[in-house]
Design a protein around this motif. Sequence first.
Motif, PDB file in Angstrom:
ATOM      1  N   LEU A  45       0.827  -1.206   0.000  1.00 21.53           N
ATOM      2  CA  LEU A  45       0.000   0.000   0.000  1.00 21.53           C
ATOM      3  C   LEU A  45       0.863   1.258   0.000  1.00 21.53           C
ATOM      4  N   ALA A  46       1.986   1.214   0.684  1.00 21.85           N
ATOM      5  CA  ALA A  46       2.885   2.369   0.703  1.00 21.85           C
ATOM      6  C   ALA A  46       3.415   2.665  -0.688  1.00 21.85           C
ATOM      7  N   LEU A  47       3.756   1.608  -1.437  1.00 20.41           N
ATOM      8  CA  LEU A  47       4.336   1.803  -2.767  1.00 20.41           C
ATOM      9  C   LEU A  47       3.319   2.310  -3.781  1.00 20.41           C
ATOM     10  N   VAL A  48       2.093   1.767  -3.728  1.00 26.72           N
ATOM     11  CA  VAL A  48       1.114   2.092  -4.770  1.00 26.72           C
ATOM     12  C   VAL A  48       0.120   3.166  -4.352  1.00 26.72           C
ATOM     13  N   LEU A  49       0.031   3.479  -3.044  1.00 24.64           N
ATOM     14  CA  LEU A  49      -0.979   4.434  -2.599  1.00 24.64           C
ATOM     15  C   LEU A  49      -0.418   5.555  -1.733  1.00 24.64           C
ATOM     16  N   PHE A  50       0.202   5.207  -0.606  1.00 18.93           N
ATOM     17  CA  PHE A  50       0.600   6.224   0.367  1.00 18.93           C
ATOM     18  C   PHE A  50       1.685   7.154  -0.176  1.00 18.93           C
ATOM     19  N   ILE A  51       2.770   6.577  -0.705  1.00 21.67           N
ATOM     20  CA  ILE A  51       3.881   7.401  -1.191  1.00 21.67           C
ATOM     21  C   ILE A  51       3.459   8.276  -2.368  1.00 21.67           C
ATOM     22  N   PRO A  52       2.764   7.723  -3.402  1.00 20.15           N
ATOM     23  CA  PRO A  52       2.299   8.606  -4.483  1.00 20.15           C
ATOM     24  C   PRO A  52       1.383   9.724  -4.004  1.00 20.15           C
ATOM     25  N   THR A  53       0.499   9.413  -3.054  1.00 17.19           N
ATOM     26  CA  THR A  53      -0.419  10.441  -2.549  1.00 17.19           C
ATOM     27  C   THR A  53       0.339  11.536  -1.805  1.00 17.19           C
ATOM     28  N   ILE A  54       1.266  11.129  -0.971  1.00 19.75           N
ATOM     29  CA  ILE A  54       2.075  12.107  -0.240  1.00 19.75           C
ATOM     30  C   ILE A  54       2.867  12.972  -1.212  1.00 19.75           C
ATOM     31  N   ASN A  55       3.381  12.358  -2.281  1.00 18.98           N
ATOM     32  CA  ASN A  55       4.156  13.113  -3.270  1.00 18.98           C
ATOM     33  C   ASN A  55       3.297  14.142  -3.988  1.00 18.98           C
ATOM     34  N   VAL A  56       2.031  13.764  -4.291  1.00 22.02           N
ATOM     35  CA  VAL A  56       1.128  14.712  -4.955  1.00 22.02           C
ATOM     36  C   VAL A  56       0.909  15.936  -4.081  1.00 22.02           C
ATOM     37  N   PHE A  57       0.627  15.710  -2.812  1.00 22.83           N
ATOM     38  CA  PHE A  57       0.393  16.836  -1.897  1.00 22.83           C
ATOM     39  C   PHE A  57       1.681  17.650  -1.704  1.00 22.83           C
ATOM     40  N   TYR A  58       2.821  16.984  -1.639  1.00 21.90           N
ATOM     41  CA  TYR A  58       4.089  17.702  -1.476  1.00 21.90           C
ATOM     42  C   TYR A  58       4.358  18.590  -2.679  1.00 21.90           C
TER      43      TYR A  58
END
Length: 292
Positions: free
Chosen positions: A39-52
């Motif tokens: 989930l971190a690879l496909v969801l959490f990290i991409p989402t955090i990157n979008v907001f960043y």
Amino acid sequence: MKAKINSPNGLNFPPGRSTQNQEKTWVKATLIGMAVGYLALVLFIPTINVFYQAFKKGLEPFLSNLTSPDFLHAAQLTLVISLIVVPINTVFGLCAAWVIGRNKFPGRTLLISILDVPFAISPVIAGLMIVLLYGRVGWFGPWLDAANIRVIFAFPGMVLATAFVTLPFVAREVIPVLEEVGTDQEEAAKTLGANDWQVFWNVTLPNIRWGLLYGVILTNARAMGEFGAVSVVSGNIAKKTQTLPLFVEDAYKQYATQSAFSAAVVLGLLAVVSLVLKEILERKTSIKEVEE
């Protein structure tokens, strides 16, 4: 005889019990770690990157991107399409669910399968089908040209594409509820003199309201986030046929990454709102089932 292990409270356990518990704990921790990592690879990290990426230059540039003419037009067009498609598919879904859930007839299974076609087919293929039907060289193209009606690369085609991909959600959520509720209450209301319209509003609709709202939320979420089918039929023309998902792609291709990520944040927040509403409805449905 096997040795016994004395526990502090005086109970005796075989020596393998502790080892088995440790193995189960290790397996459980491994599976949880794998799930969280995925989930971190496909969801959490991409989402955090979008907001960043959207906020890395501060709040003012983010708000400025959300007030640009291209973004406002894309957001407005997305909202208008959803306001048209969601009520249409809600009415269609209710009618389809009523026919399927309240009747047994030859071809019922085939009808349900046809209803599920938008789930199975690629949105890009769905858009291509609409082009082949309503384009200038399509089946209905000459008639539409004669009537001076433009569907492809115009607003009507975008509505058709969005309506197609969101077609099954309401019906597929309401059908199981109708089948579970049964017809006893409706038949009782008819014996008391209620007509069909009164039975629907006072008996059927209250029983299916949570499933209906659940389907409406899913329909709206898909309508506002649809990309593939709308991209094929719209032409992605800025300030004309560009919805919010198309705006994200176009802005990123034009190296306006800040605008793209800002719009992506808006879409992400809409998704979060949909998930929250979905969770609330699921809990209310569970409470209702317990009470009954």
